[in-house]
Motif scaffolding. Structure first.
Motif, PDB file in Angstrom:
ATOM      1  N   CYS A 185     111.817 -41.656  43.294  1.00  0.00           N
ATOM      2  CA  CYS A 185     111.152 -42.810  43.925  1.00  0.00           C
ATOM      3  C   CYS A 185     111.753 -43.056  45.418  1.00  0.00           C
ATOM      4  N   GLU A 186     111.003 -43.786  46.025  1.00  0.00           N
ATOM      5  CA  GLU A 186     111.177 -43.851  47.696  1.00  0.00           C
ATOM      6  C   GLU A 186     112.496 -44.866  47.742  1.00  0.00           C
ATOM      7  N   GLU A 187     112.921 -45.571  46.444  1.00  0.00           N
ATOM      8  CA  GLU A 187     113.762 -46.335  46.568  1.00  0.00           C
ATOM      9  C   GLU A 187     115.122 -45.783  46.387  1.00  0.00           C
ATOM     10  N   GLY A 188     115.149 -44.401  46.225  1.00  0.00           N
ATOM     11  CA  GLY A 188     116.435 -43.614  46.015  1.00  0.00           C
ATOM     12  C   GLY A 188     116.834 -43.168  44.705  1.00  0.00           C
ATOM     13  N   TRP A 189     115.993 -43.707  43.724  1.00  0.00           N
ATOM     14  CA  TRP A 189     116.704 -43.126  42.275  1.00  0.00           C
ATOM     15  C   TRP A 189     115.789 -41.909  41.906  1.00  0.00           C
ATOM     16  N   SER A 190     116.021 -41.103  40.828  1.00  0.00           N
ATOM     17  CA  SER A 190     115.026 -40.336  40.262  1.00  0.00           C
ATOM     18  C   SER A 190     115.525 -40.136  38.798  1.00  0.00           C
ATOM     19  N   ALA A 191     114.483 -39.601  38.100  1.00  0.00           N
ATOM     20  CA  ALA A 191     114.616 -39.434  36.587  1.00  0.00           C
ATOM     21  C   ALA A 191     113.630 -38.487  36.111  1.00  0.00           C
ATOM     22  N   ILE A 192     114.160 -37.706  34.945  1.00  0.00           N
ATOM     23  CA  ILE A 192     113.596 -36.611  34.511  1.00  0.00           C
ATOM     24  C   ILE A 192     112.563 -37.005  33.098  1.00  0.00           C
ATOM     25  N   GLY A 193     111.335 -37.005  33.267  1.00  0.00           N
ATOM     26  CA  GLY A 193     110.499 -37.326  31.972  1.00  0.00           C
ATOM     27  C   GLY A 193     109.548 -36.286  31.631  1.00  0.00           C
TER      28      GLY A 193
END
Ligand SMILES: Nc1nc2c(c(=O)[nH]1)N[C@H]1C(S)=C(S)[C@@H](COP(=O)(O)O)O[C@H]1N2
Ligand SMILES: [Mo]
Length: 239
Positions: free
Chosen positions: A125-133
């Motif tokens: 995300c451009e807001e600075g978080w990432s996640a794996i799905g």
């Protein structure tokens, strides 16, 4: 690699004047977006895959932006969405139109009858978080084949129940990891993550992966580029 990079970059400099580029909105800074776009398209293979992970890497996944387009107190409430959701999306249709030989609409069961693809990827995300799905869905290319894209097609525009509009070029549209996902982590796509159908554009930033998709239009140009550029976000953000 250095040589091919340099060759790619000079090809970019030569072609960037003639090739259709994302819109700049008269904003000088946007020219660097065009440079990013041209550089990525010149240097990387069109079919290079985004990294895929294993099921053990799946992380917790926050839901952001619109989490329920049917919520009457939300920013762009859709009564139609609410009705469809209450009916378990049995009456949902993905409309496919524009520069296609066979414009039409696909139900969820029709979309599920195509060959599916499952991929475990990192959302950034451009807001600075990432996640794996893990995402399961139909490759966009199969739906476009079924509709019969005309040779004039250059871009795919896509729209959602919460009134988002965005677009990608044909390279991303036909990329094997660009899927219309109806499943997440082995279950139906949850409401807050874009039920019943969201796009996954794995080689770009998170906001290109539109949730609650209801319409696809094959287009010869991207016009004003949709909502993100209007709000100051780049049209192309390769990751
Ligand atoms: N229709 C729609 N799609 C959207 C958004 C949204 O608000 N509405 N938010 C975007 C952004 S900024 C991100 S990071 C991801 C968030 O997806 P998630 O809620 O499944 O984490 O969806 C993208 N797609
Ligand atoms: Mo985001």
């Amino acid at each position: 690699m250095l040589t091919s990079g340099v060759t790619g970059l000079s090809a970019l400099l030569l072609t960037s004047c003639s090739r259709e580029m994302p819109p700049t909105y008269g904003n000088l800074l946007r020219c660097s977006d065009n440079f990013t776009y041209g550089a990525q398209r010149s240097v990387l293979s069109d079919n290079a895959l985004a990294r895929e992970y294993s099921v053990a890497d799946i992380s917790s996944f926050p839901a952001t932006g619109t989490v329920d387009p049917g919520d009457p107190t939300g920013s762009s409430p859709s009564a139609i969405y609410r009705q469809l959701q209450e009916g378990g999306f049995a009456n949902y249709r993905l409309e496919v139109g524009g520069a296609v030989a066979r414009p039409g609409a696909f139900s969820l069961s029709e979309l599920k009858s195509f060959a599916s693809r499952t991929q475990v990827t990192k959302h950034v995300c451009e807001e600075g978080w990432s996640a794996i799905g893990q995402w399961t869905g139909v490759p966009l290319s199969l739906v476009l084949d079924a509709a019969g894209i005309l040779p004039t097609a250059r871009f795919i525009k896509y729209y959602s129940f919460d009134a988002w509009e965005d677009s990608i070029d044909m390279i991303d549209a036909l990329h094997p990891q660009t899927i219309l996902a109806y499943g997440m982590n082995g279950r139906d796509l949850p409401l807050r993550h874009g039920a019943p159908l969201r796009l996954r554009v794995e080689r770009q930033i998170g906001y290109k992966s539109m949730k609650f998709v209801n319409r696809i239009e094959v287009a010869e140009s991207i016009g004003d580029g949709g909502d993100n550029p209007k709000h100051g976000w780049a049209w192309f953000v390769g990751i």
